[in-house]
Write an enzyme that holds these catalytic residues in place. Structure first.
Site, PDB file in Angstrom:
ATOM      1  N   PHE A   1       0.846  -1.198   0.000  1.00 22.01           N
ATOM      2  CA  PHE A   1       0.000   0.000   0.000  1.00 22.01           C
ATOM      3  C   PHE A   1       0.888   1.258   0.000  1.00 22.01           C
ATOM      4  O   PHE A   1       1.920   1.280   0.664  1.00 22.01           O
ATOM      5  CB  PHE A   1      -0.884  -0.053   1.249  1.00 22.01           C
ATOM      6  CG  PHE A   1      -2.010   0.938   1.251  1.00 22.01           C
ATOM      7  CD1 PHE A   1      -3.214   0.649   0.628  1.00 22.01           C
ATOM      8  CD2 PHE A   1      -1.860   2.168   1.872  1.00 22.01           C
ATOM      9  CE1 PHE A   1      -4.247   1.568   0.632  1.00 22.01           C
ATOM     10  CE2 PHE A   1      -2.886   3.092   1.885  1.00 22.01           C
ATOM     11  CZ  PHE A   1      -4.084   2.787   1.253  1.00 22.01           C
TER      12      PHE A   1
ATOM     13  N   ASP B   1       1.139  -5.516   8.388  1.00 20.54           N
ATOM     14  CA  ASP B   1       0.024  -4.606   8.130  1.00 20.54           C
ATOM     15  C   ASP B   1      -1.218  -5.473   7.936  1.00 20.54           C
ATOM     16  O   ASP B   1      -1.307  -6.243   6.972  1.00 20.54           O
ATOM     17  CB  ASP B   1       0.321  -3.765   6.883  1.00 20.54           C
ATOM     18  CG  ASP B   1      -0.756  -2.717   6.637  1.00 20.54           C
ATOM     19  OD1 ASP B   1      -1.933  -3.011   6.954  1.00 20.54           O
ATOM     20  OD2 ASP B   1      -0.443  -1.641   6.122  1.00 20.54           O
TER      21      ASP B   1
ATOM     22  N   TYR C   1     -11.531   0.824  10.159  1.00 21.56           N
ATOM     23  CA  TYR C   1     -12.695   1.284   9.382  1.00 21.56           C
ATOM     24  C   TYR C   1     -13.010   0.366   8.207  1.00 21.56           C
ATOM     25  O   TYR C   1     -13.957   0.609   7.471  1.00 21.56           O
ATOM     26  CB  TYR C   1     -12.510   2.731   8.896  1.00 21.56           C
ATOM     27  CG  TYR C   1     -11.212   3.014   8.169  1.00 21.56           C
ATOM     28  CD1 TYR C   1     -11.055   2.675   6.828  1.00 21.56           C
ATOM     29  CD2 TYR C   1     -10.155   3.611   8.831  1.00 21.56           C
ATOM     30  CE1 TYR C   1      -9.864   2.916   6.171  1.00 21.56           C
ATOM     31  CE2 TYR C   1      -8.960   3.866   8.181  1.00 21.56           C
ATOM     32  CZ  TYR C   1      -8.818   3.511   6.849  1.00 21.56           C
ATOM     33  OH  TYR C   1      -7.640   3.752   6.205  1.00 21.56           O
ATOM     34  N   LYS C   2     -12.218  -0.690   8.016  1.00 21.22           N
ATOM     35  CA  LYS C   2     -12.478  -1.631   6.923  1.00 21.22           C
ATOM     36  C   LYS C   2     -13.404  -2.727   7.458  1.00 21.22           C
ATOM     37  O   LYS C   2     -14.573  -2.470   7.691  1.00 21.22           O
ATOM     38  CB  LYS C   2     -11.150  -2.119   6.358  1.00 21.22           C
ATOM     39  CG  LYS C   2     -10.445  -0.957   5.624  1.00 21.22           C
ATOM     40  CD  LYS C   2      -9.043  -1.229   5.163  1.00 21.22           C
ATOM     41  CE  LYS C   2      -8.517   0.004   4.407  1.00 21.22           C
ATOM     42  NZ  LYS C   2      -7.076  -0.006   4.214  1.00 21.22           N
TER      43      LYS C   2
ATOM     44  N   ARG D   1     -12.129  -3.555  -7.973  1.00 22.55           N
ATOM     45  CA  ARG D   1     -12.046  -4.357  -6.748  1.00 22.55           C
ATOM     46  C   ARG D   1     -13.434  -4.656  -6.220  1.00 22.55           C
ATOM     47  O   ARG D   1     -14.240  -3.756  -6.012  1.00 22.55           O
ATOM     48  CB  ARG D   1     -11.262  -3.624  -5.651  1.00 22.55           C
ATOM     49  CG  ARG D   1      -9.778  -3.721  -5.777  1.00 22.55           C
ATOM     50  CD  ARG D   1      -9.068  -3.351  -4.471  1.00 22.55           C
ATOM     51  NE  ARG D   1      -9.675  -2.228  -3.778  1.00 22.55           N
ATOM     52  CZ  ARG D   1      -9.251  -1.761  -2.611  1.00 22.55           C
ATOM     53  NH1 ARG D   1      -8.231  -2.330  -1.997  1.00 22.55           N
ATOM     54  NH2 ARG D   1      -9.840  -0.735  -2.039  1.00 22.55           N
TER      55      ARG D   1
HETATM   56  C1  LIG Z   1      -6.289   1.111   4.087  1.00 19.21           C
HETATM   57  C2  LIG Z   1      -4.837   0.863   4.285  1.00 19.21           C
HETATM   58  C3  LIG Z   1      -4.006   1.813   4.905  1.00 19.21           C
HETATM   59  C4  LIG Z   1      -4.583   3.148   5.290  1.00 19.21           C
HETATM   60  O1  LIG Z   1      -3.838   3.898   6.195  1.00 19.21           O
HETATM   61  P1  LIG Z   1      -4.546   5.191   6.840  1.00 19.21           P
HETATM   62  O2  LIG Z   1      -3.495   5.826   7.645  1.00 19.21           O
HETATM   63  O3  LIG Z   1      -5.722   4.709   7.623  1.00 19.21           O
HETATM   64  O4  LIG Z   1      -5.008   6.063   5.722  1.00 19.21           O
HETATM   65  C5  LIG Z   1      -2.673   1.481   5.109  1.00 19.21           C
HETATM   66  N1  LIG Z   1      -2.170   0.272   4.706  1.00 19.21           N
HETATM   67  C6  LIG Z   1      -2.957  -0.645   4.087  1.00 19.21           C
HETATM   68  C7  LIG Z   1      -2.384  -1.961   3.675  1.00 19.21           C
HETATM   69  C8  LIG Z   1      -4.297  -0.370   3.848  1.00 19.21           C
HETATM   70  O5  LIG Z   1      -5.069  -1.282   3.229  1.00 19.21           O
END
Ligand SMILES: *Cc1c(COP(=O)(O)O)cnc(C)c1O
Length: 416
Positions: free
Chosen positions: A137, A214, A239-240, A388
């Site tokens: 990410f 992560d 939040y996911k 997705r």
């Molecule tokens: C959604 C996501 C993030 C998001 O990070 P935020 O700080 O909440 O914006 C980071 N890493 C991965 C792998 C994600 O899927």
């Protein structure tokens, strides 16, 4: 089979799968479950449970409005730890005292990767590398790059297949006596690839490195065995699949054996042993408190409690069983209806190597996504050509999955 026969067979199969779904009752507990809207983005922003509306209102009138600043002493100070432990219990396979709600995922990842790097580099000055994959990410890649610059470290990149993810051999080739920290996603945000967390953790440990996992795209959807698999540190979004609502704060996990040796870089008053002593110098608390920095985001921790309660009730193994059934059905429908149009599956076909979402590739997908959003069918789009399909197990039905994919079919067909 004619197109009509094929569609009827898929409708019948979706109905049978819904009828046999042990978790089907949960869907009705989410806001909007009675609307025909198709939601394919629960992996990015979970739907709110109906119970959350009441919880938020009650918080304003009773807790915030009624208790005012007394709320901190009475319950809020303990909330990051209580909810952290519950996430650990329900979703992470983590014993209490190792999980806490902190900052955003980005900031918490920064703090933990930075702490892990400092510890490994101090123990052995030859350890100067941070390993991360090229398709991780963006925030993960950017912050590792920044930490390397700040700490005088080097980033060692793993090249990966965009329809897959990091495999044990990839990591074996990247780690060695110079590795300090490895940062990996458990489920790849683009392809949905599910990493072999036990094997990858063991490979990093054999090289003397620490791993930061992560868990953004796995927590609440794929069982995590943090303690059993020997995790060192982990961070994940709430939040996911955990339903915390837009921008809710992340959780961090630090294995108990590492807590005392790790010092995180954002030294704030909330991370000290005696917060209200307000002494002259920073002295980190024992346990997970040392990973906090500032005042905990209490409002952001409210909603996730309702989704967590449902996950506890359903059980993460049953959630995973349904998740596999949903993604397998989506791939089956894609093969039947979309493959003839040139759409390909850019996710692992082996269910054991796949998380809770599936990516479908076709050159038209950017405009297909915009078209679908106008029709209340809501997937998301990821470059270069991926649609997705996120299938959140508690809130998604098989009929909804089929309806959404038929809309994809019509939209791609109209563009080819
Ligand atoms: C959604 C996501 C993030 C998001 O990070 P935020 O700080 O909440 O914006 C980071 N890493 C991965 C792998 C994600 O899927």
């Amino acid at each position: 089979m004619t197109d009509t026969d094929r569609a009827a067979a898929l409708e019948a199969e979706a109905s049978a799968l819904d009828a046999a779904d042990a978790l089907r009752g949960f869907r009705d507990r989410f806001v909007g479950a009675d609307s025909p809207l198709v939601y394919f983005d629960g992996n990015s922003l979970g739907r709110p449970p109906a119970a959350t509306a009441e919880r938020l209102a009650r918080f304003v009138t009773e807790e915030w409005g009624g208790r005012l600043i007394r709320g901190w002493d009475e319950s809020w100070m303990g909330l990051p730890f209580a909810i952290g432990d519950e996430i650990g219990r329900v979703a992470l396979g983590a014993a209490p005292g190792q999980t806490v709600i902190g900052d955003s995922t980005t900031v918490l990842l920064y703090k933990l990767v930075r702490a892990a790097y400092a510890e490994r580099h101090a123990a052995d000055a030859a350890r100067t590398e941070i390993v991360v994959d090229r398709d991780n990410f963006p925030t993960d890649r950017y912050l590792v790059d920044g930490i390397a610059r700040e700490a005088g470290a080097t980033v060692r990149w793993i090249e990966v297949d965009r329809a897959g993810g990091v495999e044990p051999d990839d990591l074996r080739a990247a780690v060695g006596p110079a590795t300090a920290v490895v940062l990996l996603s458990h489920v790849a945000y683009r392809s949905g690839h599910l990493a072999d967390a036990a094997a990858l953790t063991a490979i990093a440990h054999d090289a003397g490195a620490l791993v930061v996992w992560d868990l953004c795209h796995s927590a609440g959807s794929v069982p995590v065995r943090a303690d059993a698999d020997g995790f060192d540190l982990a961070v994940g979004c709430t939040y996911k699949y955990l339903g915390g609502g837009p921008g809710s704060p992340a959780f961090g996990y630090v294995a108990e054996r590492h807590q005392a040796a790790l010092a995180q870089p954002i030294q704030g008053w909330m991370g000290t042993a005696d917060v209200f002593a307000m002494g002259p110098d920073y002295s980190p608390a024992d346990g997970m408190r040392r990973f906090l920095s500032g005042t905990p985001p209490i409002v952001g921790m409210l909603a996730m409690q309702d989704t967590l309660a449902m996950l506890a009730e359903a059980g993460i193994d049953a959630v995973r069983t349904k998740s596999i059934a949903l993604t397998s059905f989506a791939i089956q429908v894609a093969d039947a209806l979309l493959a003839p149009l040139g759409v390909t599956v850019a996710s692992p076909r082996e269910s054991a190597r796949r998380g809770g979402h599936v990516t479908l590739s076709h050159p038209t997908m950017r405009s297909v996504t915009a078209d679908l959003w106008r029709q209340d069918v809501i997937p998301d789009y990821r470059d270069p050509d991926g649609l997705r399909i996120g299938l959140s197990p508690l809130s998604t039905s098989f009929a909804e999955t089929l309806a959404g994919l038929r809309a994809v079919e019509a939209s791609v067909r109209a563009r080819t």
